[in-house]
Design an enzyme around this catalytic site. Structure first.
Site: not given
Ligand code: MRU
Length: 364
Positions: A53, A55, A90, A203, A244, A255
């Site tokens: 997971r 981005a 996603r 996370q 993202d 998030k």
């Molecule tokens: O749902 P996730 O765990 O994929 O969400 C990740 C995030 O929100 C991160 O902050 C985002 O992808 C930036 S990562 C470099």
């Protein structure tokens, strides 16, 4: 980054030269487990079920998913179908679409027989570029941190609040928001990180705490609602998160809960920075609240919490009455006006159309 002294990326080509290894992030922090991807479906499942997971890592995994799919069928129609399958995994992280488009651009003009090797080459390039980009984000972010640290009189700790996991596990290496933190720590700035637990999947607790701990960065886990209180009491010098999807006008989607931290930061005059690689910019939209699709995930993630039980087994427990409904909005949008600055691989800019246009050629 290193795990117990051994350098790792979050995704890599296995020794057989074709299958792809990933770290199963659903098992962390309790178990460090490497999973092998051999098919397109396994790659799509790894993204959807969040074994991988973040981005940039979602984009890199999708690129390798195309490689695996092409090994079975390299025709135009198969390529288009596999890209659709991967894009549907996603919806919010735009790096997925970016990586798929980059793969298609290289592969579609080629004869079928040349596609597999070209795909592996392009996927490797996407990964290597991500590492270089995130290292550059770290260097630019380090200068921002130095300024905040100087303004604080270089006394005590530099207290940083972050949300979710935007570390090396969310990218191929280094991370986005955590890259400057690692670089500042290594440069001798006494950073301390407040880690939001980041419900529902935690996370922050599971991944950010694990990463920071492995690198020796001082950190403290807090519940998601603690940030406002910490800021009111002068315990946060700056906030930094990943994103993202960033609109051409500088709105950032990250998030769920990020927006509330930005609101609290604004009210308390705490700088709120967002770290991002170029591929996270969606040049096709301006208004993030209106135009970014927000992933709604299975409400199981809200109803149950996973952790290590008294028998040291990973298990989950339900936290609400069996028949109470719940909803699982995975992301929210922080409007550009609440963001102090965007830290990119090309430098730091205002969260605005003009700011981004000063660093990038739109749609490039
Ligand atoms: O749902 P996730 O765990 O994929 O969400 C990740 C995030 O929100 C991160 O902050 C985002 O992808 C930036 S990562 C470099």
């Amino acid at each position: 980054m290193k795990v117990d002294g051994k350098p790792y990326r979050s995704i890599w080509l296995a020794a057989d030269g074709w299958s792809v290894d990933i770290i199963d992030q659903t098992r962390l922090p309790h178990e460090f487990s490497v999973v092998k991807l051999e098919t397109l479906d396994q790659a799509a499942h790894a993204i959807k079920a969040m074994l991988v997971r973040g981005a940039p890592l979602i984009g890199a995994t999708a690129a390798y998913g195309v490689c695996l799919g092409l090994r079975t069928d390299a025709s135009d129609s198969a390529l288009r179908n596999m890209c659709e399958t991967l894009i549907a995994t996603r919806p919010t992280a735009v790096n997925l679409r970016w990586a798929i488009r980059a793969m298609q651009e290289v592969l579609l003009p080629l004869p079928e027989g040349d596609r597999v090797s070209a795909a592996y080459e392009k996927a490797a390039q996407i990964c290597d570029e991500d590492v270089a980009i995130n290292s550059a984000i770290g260097n630019h972010g380090l200068e921002v941190f130095r300024q905040v640290w100087r303004a604080k009189g270089q006394e005590g700790k530099l207290n940083i609040l972050t949300h979710c996991n935007a570390g090396w596990l969310a990218t191929v290496d280094w991370g986005t928001a955590l890259s400057p933190i690692y670089k500042a720590h290594d440069a001798g700035i006494p950073v301390h990180v407040w880690v939001d637990e980041t419900r529902p999947r935690n996370q922050g607790a599971h991944l950010t705490c694990w990463e920071l701990g492995k690198h020796g960065v001082p950190h403290t886990l807090v519940v998601d609602n603690a940030g406002g209180h910490l800021m009111q009491h002068g315990l946060v010098d700056l906030c930094i998160t990943g994103t993202d999807r960033t609109t051409a006008a500088g709105d950032v989607c990250n998030k769920i809960g990020t927006y509330l931290k930005a609101l609290a930061a604004k009210d308390n005059k705490v700088p709120f920075y967002v770290a991002l690689p170029g591929p996270t910019i969606d040049w096709e939209i301006d208004d993030g609240v209106k135009d970014i699709p927000i992933e709604i995930r299975d409400s199981h993630e809200v109803k149950y919490i996973q952790g290590l039980d008294r028998n040291r087994e990973v298990s989950e427990v339900r936290i609400l009455p069996e028949d109470s409904p719940s909803a699982n909005y995975a992301f929210d949008v922080t409007p550009a006006r609440m963001v102090t600055g965007l830290i990119t691989e090309r430098g730091v800019c205002a969260a605005s159309k003009e700011g981004l246009a000063g660093l990038y050629t739109p749609a490039s």
